[in-house]
Design a protein around this motif. Sequence first.
Motif, PDB file in Angstrom:
ATOM      1  N   LEU A 162       0.978  -1.215  -0.569  1.00 15.49           N
ATOM      2  CA  LEU A 162       0.174  -0.079  -0.046  1.00 15.49           C
ATOM      3  C   LEU A 162       0.827   1.777  -0.351  1.00 15.49           C
ATOM      4  N   LYS A 163       2.225   0.976   0.744  1.00 12.58           N
ATOM      5  CA  LYS A 163       3.219   2.477   0.713  1.00 12.58           C
ATOM      6  C   LYS A 163       3.441   3.107  -1.007  1.00 12.58           C
ATOM      7  N   THR A 164       3.013   1.840  -1.688  1.00 11.55           N
ATOM      8  CA  THR A 164       4.119   2.370  -2.503  1.00 11.55           C
ATOM      9  C   THR A 164       3.208   2.320  -3.697  1.00 11.55           C
ATOM     10  N   LEU A 165       1.892   2.089  -3.130  1.00 14.49           N
ATOM     11  CA  LEU A 165       0.421   1.826  -4.127  1.00 14.49           C
ATOM     12  C   LEU A 165       0.670   3.090  -5.316  1.00 14.49           C
ATOM     13  N   TRP A 166       0.280   4.085  -4.665  1.00 17.37           N
ATOM     14  CA  TRP A 166       0.479   4.968  -5.969  1.00 17.37           C
ATOM     15  C   TRP A 166       1.419   4.950  -7.017  1.00 17.37           C
ATOM     16  N   THR A 167       2.605   5.307  -6.372  1.00 19.31           N
ATOM     17  CA  THR A 167       3.979   5.610  -6.864  1.00 19.31           C
ATOM     18  C   THR A 167       4.018   3.894  -8.572  1.00 19.31           C
ATOM     19  N   ASP A 168       3.824   3.154  -7.556  1.00 19.24           N
ATOM     20  CA  ASP A 168       3.950   2.007  -8.682  1.00 19.24           C
ATOM     21  C   ASP A 168       2.978   2.313  -9.815  1.00 19.24           C
ATOM     22  N   LEU A 169       2.352   3.024  -9.506  1.00 17.93           N
ATOM     23  CA  LEU A 169       0.583   2.727 -10.771  1.00 17.93           C
ATOM     24  C   LEU A 169       1.213   3.619 -11.686  1.00 17.93           C
ATOM     25  N   ALA A 170       1.720   5.013 -10.737  1.00 22.49           N
ATOM     26  CA  ALA A 170       1.671   5.868 -11.421  1.00 22.49           C
ATOM     27  C   ALA A 170       2.694   5.631 -12.587  1.00 22.49           C
ATOM     28  N   SER A 171       4.235   4.541 -12.132  1.00 26.07           N
ATOM     29  CA  SER A 171       5.200   4.389 -13.067  1.00 26.07           C
ATOM     30  C   SER A 171       5.337   3.637 -14.088  1.00 26.07           C
ATOM     31  N   GLN A 172       3.500   2.498 -13.912  1.00 28.47           N
ATOM     32  CA  GLN A 172       3.373   2.293 -14.971  1.00 28.47           C
ATOM     33  C   GLN A 172       2.780   3.258 -15.630  1.00 28.47           C
ATOM     34  N   PRO A 173       3.022   3.000 -17.235  1.00 31.39           N
ATOM     35  CA  PRO A 173       2.900   4.238 -18.069  1.00 31.39           C
ATOM     36  C   PRO A 173       1.250   3.640 -18.965  1.00 31.39           C
ATOM     37  N   ILE A 174       0.558   5.059 -19.202  1.00 32.08           N
ATOM     38  CA  ILE A 174      -0.111   5.090 -19.863  1.00 32.08           C
ATOM     39  C   ILE A 174      -0.545   3.792 -20.783  1.00 32.08           C
ATOM     40  N   LEU A 175      -0.828   3.376 -20.774  1.00 28.80           N
ATOM     41  CA  LEU A 175      -1.446   2.214 -22.763  1.00 28.80           C
ATOM     42  C   LEU A 175      -1.439   2.995 -23.631  1.00 28.80           C
ATOM     43  N   LYS A 176      -0.085   2.755 -24.533  1.00 25.01           N
ATOM     44  CA  LYS A 176      -0.361   3.462 -25.899  1.00 25.01           C
ATOM     45  C   LYS A 176      -0.782   2.861 -26.444  1.00 25.01           C
ATOM     46  N   ALA A 177      -1.983   2.088 -27.014  1.00 24.61           N
ATOM     47  CA  ALA A 177      -1.688   1.194 -28.190  1.00 24.61           C
ATOM     48  C   ALA A 177      -1.712   1.502 -29.864  1.00 24.61           C
ATOM     49  N   GLY A 178      -1.562   2.442 -29.659  1.00 24.60           N
ATOM     50  CA  GLY A 178      -2.248   2.715 -31.735  1.00 24.60           C
ATOM     51  C   GLY A 178      -3.146   2.751 -32.056  1.00 24.60           C
ATOM     52  N   LYS A 179      -2.671   2.256 -33.078  1.00 23.16           N
ATOM     53  CA  LYS A 179      -4.419   1.958 -34.168  1.00 23.16           C
ATOM     54  C   LYS A 179      -4.079   0.195 -34.336  1.00 23.16           C
ATOM     55  N   ALA A 180      -5.245  -0.336 -34.224  1.00 23.63           N
ATOM     56  CA  ALA A 180      -5.485  -1.021 -34.756  1.00 23.63           C
ATOM     57  C   ALA A 180      -5.906  -1.493 -36.259  1.00 23.63           C
ATOM     58  N   GLU A 181      -5.514  -2.842 -36.785  1.00 20.80           N
ATOM     59  CA  GLU A 181      -6.217  -3.118 -38.105  1.00 20.80           C
ATOM     60  C   GLU A 181      -7.458  -3.257 -38.081  1.00 20.80           C
ATOM     61  N   GLN A 182      -8.874  -2.777 -39.698  1.00 17.75           N
ATOM     62  CA  GLN A 182      -9.960  -3.111 -39.358  1.00 17.75           C
ATOM     63  C   GLN A 182      -9.788  -4.117 -39.436  1.00 17.75           C
ATOM     64  N   PRO A 183     -10.487  -4.541 -39.159  1.00 20.87           N
ATOM     65  CA  PRO A 183     -10.984  -5.783 -38.733  1.00 20.87           C
ATOM     66  C   PRO A 183     -11.253  -6.359 -40.036  1.00 20.87           C
ATOM     67  N   LYS A 184     -11.194  -7.348 -40.511  1.00 21.52           N
ATOM     68  CA  LYS A 184     -11.607  -7.785 -41.752  1.00 21.52           C
ATOM     69  C   LYS A 184     -12.861  -8.598 -41.701  1.00 21.52           C
TER      70      LYS A 184
END
Lengths: 793, 611
Positions: A162-184
């Motif tokens: 719990l002590k490092t809960l938020w710092t751990d979370l904040a250290s995770q990058p925000i997920l940027k997945a880019g663009k998917a392909e148009q599903p066929k």
Amino acid sequence: MASRLSRDEDVGDLPPTNVARNASKTYQWGGQKHGKNPATTIPDSDDLSDSDLSEPPDELVSDSSVGSLQGYIGTDDDDDDDDDEYDPTLPPRRDARDADEDDDITGIDDDDNDNQNDDEDEALDLLTVRGATANRRAYRRPRHKKRSMNDRERLLSNHPELKTLWTDLASQPILKAGKAEQPKSIKRQLKGFQLEGLAWMKAMEQTEWKGGLLGDEMGLGKTIQAVSLIMSDFPAKKPTLVLVPPVALMQWMTEIESYTDGTLKTLVVHGTNAKSKNLTVKDIKKYHVIIMSYNSLESMYRKQEKGFKRKEGIFKEESVIHQTTFHRAILDEAHSIKTRTTMTAKACFALKVDYRWCLSGTPLQNRIGEFFSLVRFLNIRPFACYMCKDCPCSNIEWGMNSDNRCNHCNHGGMRHVSVFNQELLNPIQKFGNSGPGKAAFKNLRTMTDRIMLRRLKKDHTNAMELPVKEINVERQFFGEEENDFANSIMTNGQRRFDTYVATGVMLNNYANIFGLIMQMRQVANHPDLILKKNSEGGQNVLVCNICDEPAEDAIRSRCKHDFCRVCVKTYLQSSVEPECPQCHIPLAIDLEQPEMEQDEVSVKKTSIINRIKMENWTSSSKIELLVHELHKLRSNHASHKSIIFSQFTTMLQLIEWRLRRAGITTVMLDGSMTPAQRQASINHFMTNVDVECFLVSLKAGGVALNLTEASRVFIVDPWWNPAAEWQSADRCHRIGQSRPCTITRLCIEDSVESRMVLLQEKKTNMINSTINSDDAAMESLSPEDLQFLFRGS
Amino acid sequence: MSSRNRQQRQIRGPQSALTDFLASHNISANQIRLDADARRRAAEADGDGAAPPQDAQATTASAAEPANENEDDTVAALPARGQRAAARLGQERRQKEQDVIDKIKSGKKKTSKRKSKDDDSDDDYELAKALSNAARPPGQSDNCAVCGKRFTVTAYSRNAPDGGLLCTPCGRELAKDDAVPKKKPKRLGNVEGRRQVQSKILDGTYHTGAKSLMTLCIETLAKNIDLADDISGLPSLVVDKIARKLSKHRLLDPNTLNLFIQPTVDELAIYDGAKLSADEYIRVIQTCPELKKLKIFNGIHFKDEVMDYLLSRHIELEDFHLHGANLLSDSKWQEFFQKKGRSLQSLKVSWTDKHFTNAALVVLKDTCPSLVRLKVMHNQSVSGDGIKGIARMPSLRHVSLDLRQTVHSDIYVDLVNRLSENLETLSLTRVANVDNTLLDAIHNKCRRLKKLRITDSEIMTDEGFYRLFTGWTNKGLEFVDFQNCRQLESMQPRLNPDGVGLCSKGFVALMAHSSRSLKFLNVQGCRHITRQGFEEAFGPDKVYPELVKLEISFCEEVTDFIVGSIFRSCPKLHELNVFGCMKVKDVRVPRGKILVGVPNAMGMVIDGDDV
């Protein structure tokens, strides 16, 4: 407040240790600001003694007042609840209340119907509870800080993460997945941001949380993104479960079909679908997608957990859905489970699922506490966990055995705290947007950034090719007679209100106060909503659905609509495939049936139109305001289609009758209709140019509808909760719309409504500051708000 | 029965003294009864085929006799005169019997109503019951002879006039006017029709009598538009009507659009572009090089690429009306003005979100020297700076603005001061915070104004309006719209101590100033105009010869009397709107006038037929 004091005195007789406990308990009252009584359901910041659990520790509501409020809802709030799946063999839905964990207003949610936005509930949360806790806060602040400090230390020593809960979370990058392909396999071209959304969803499934919250604003195409996600790993070994509000059942079905050309084998589980009877796990596995409403799921789960009464005793039936393991569960309009103590929410939590998704355009409606329910469903650990202060036990359920001790570590149930409440809710409630509250806000946003993807329409108008949306408030005033009537109710209400305040029992009587407010709102619509509640004094004649006159020789169709025999005969002859003029399913009627008995009892159950005296009827300013707006829309080169929302079905009935008399063709959708009727009505509106108005009950049709043929929305009565209004406004302002949209809120200036509009604005500030990553001032509502409603100052 | 015939001389059992007496005169009671039965059966033959059960007949017989005995006391006194006399007597008897039955039937009605049997009519009742109710035993269900509904036959069910049984409601109906057959439930023509008529009146397109041939043709064409190949030969007025009709039915799509785009047209109106894509607009510009007037509604796909294409062509638009094109960027607008502004005379832009900005309006003054008419509606971006730009365009004669940004009065005052020389139309919609200074500026400067619209002002006062219209050297206005210029106050809504909004004084002054020329007047929501104000303005000596449309909705003080006075004072009045005037209850509407929005169940519109 008097009750509060008396409670303190009670406890004062207890041994000293208990006094200490009580002190920390008062501290914990802050948790109630968010309404759903975390104090009792979740032992957050302190240790309620076990004995305290046996009695409802919440004196906000006396049982009697809950009862009366409940009755109130049952009778006055009209029958919007989607009770189409109600099973008469079941006991009334009071389960959540029966459990002693649930003794505050959440019970209302259950009783009415838990996945509905419950007007009263919200209004009360908004006003009374917040007001109450705000006052209470003054009582308790400084005492026994030390004790809670100690607790905190113990907690941290047992749960160092719990002590490092938020710092751990904040250290995770925000997920940027880019663009998917148009599903066929998807037939429609996805827009850029939708492809981004798809990529994000796929990426989220690879993370430890296996899911997330797609919080795109309404109309950005959450459905198609979800369907694309289903198709992305098609064919999965296990089926996908989609939970939707009843109104959207058919829409999901048709959308899945149109996007995928029927590749996905879909089953709609609903009482009216023969295929969904006697399902087995094996049957379910044959399908790719199971669509069902929250109500159905809740009903199944209730049968499994609480059983249902038959003559011979209580039966329990295992829920097929809960036996099946699903590949993926998608909760459309996930705010339906915003109250986590409801059976619906529990039913969702109990699902066996690999990947979990929430879709909601308005993930936060009233309180930050609502977010917890979604976090809980998504199993976002450790935020959704309960942690024991005395040992490293950490669990997603707050399960207790009969001794109120934890099932896992056998420490007292109250020794466990909810991480979400501890870390986020309490600081925000206690400190608002300053100090630790501010930090908690920041943390909350850190979390939402990582589990939620939210795009706003205004950022994507060009990509979505959305037209302009304009929101107006049309204000008018009461006529003289209406004003007299409204004033008499208002002054009466005010006097009672003042009495309550004077004697300090305001909070004990909130049900009464709420009744007054409700009456004042109804008066603003039309006095008949109050005066013609019962059948006395009206003409009590059935009204024909074709000619809008009192039905002569009334007969009733299978879909329970009344007609003149002659009217319906001519109507049947005039068309090849006659559909019911009211609900638009194929018309089935026995033309030779005996004339209907028109006694008061039978008439009372039907539309308010049957209860008014037509020849003396006078319209109201509100209705005339609406009719006038519609009249102005008439033009020789365009036909404007409008959606008209009201929360009172009686109001809709009045409006419908008035409009039909005026030569405006209408379609109505309310909670009492079956999915087939709803779909038929929607189709009728969408395909038929002559139909100008779609009258929708806000609860039944406020979400998930796609009505892009319409470009005007009229909100007849203001709603406590601004999010619900935005939702309804966005039924037409969404992808596919190509005409400029106007949202018009009708407001009677010298009634309670103008003040409700102001209250809404306050709420909006709260929502903007969390969800929309907007640092606008966080304003909390004060107890003065309630007085404001009455006194306007 | 046969035994009865044999024992003619002995009076006993069911045989009455009268029967015996008649028999002695060679009159057979049995015969009479059989005759009656035969008649009844004949009557029932076409109705209900089922033969009456045997035992019912038996009871009929036994019941008939005492009745005969009872009623024929007087007849019995007649002497018998042989065969012929007997036959004649028989006929008389039959006649009599029929009368009696009729009488009984009416008597039965009473009894069945009261459900109590009088002693003296007891026999009559039984006879009637026997005669009329032989078809079905009680308790069984049958279909009513008149209405065809199923009902349960009871002892009280009635015979239909032409055979069969009647259900209770029909029987009651029959009882009401015994001889008259039940009249059909009243229903005037087609009920769907009523709603349609109402709908047309609402549209203002309702005409009594037959439609004109042209209207009929256009409607037929609009209905079957997919069959039409070419409408190029038609006059432009008709083409426009067809276009309107199509859009109203939402039928305008890439296919039907082809009918309207011809190389020769110089005027094109697309009333509903919702289904058209950018390619279609490009096609329009491609095929119509002569285009001078272009009007597009709901043109969301009129995007940058379309504008680019337009700029690349030799089209000199004079009249450009674009509605709902919110994807068209601001820079493209400016480019358009720079390249094509020279010829532009009229520009109407509405629903453009934030993409039609102050900058575009400022550019206008240098690029469009001949612009006469400018209309910017539903704009969320333009503010005071843009209006300052407009103010520097002396060519403007018609200015209409509906902006969502708040603009201070001073800027409007400046606009009026600078443009007043030519200004004919000034329309400012939804200007909540504009005050009397604007009215004073109009009063001081404007001399040619014909159309004036200022709506939703919450600050202007009655005094301001009074000053405007008192001693104003402007000619009479034709079009006035001051809707919702009123005090917005929720606490003391009925009081208006400061005279905010258009009230009686200003209203009377307005009506006095423009009485000769006024054609259209809208004072909707000006709720502080008093009854006296209206009565003064529409007094017996006042005439408004040109007034065609009057909107006084939500003026609380309007009464039946005022509505009547209005009809008297305005000979040309076509339509009067009274939505939300709760005191209008029952007005006589003269022929040819339309009263819209009476707040009762009458239907929204009352089309006058009173002479």
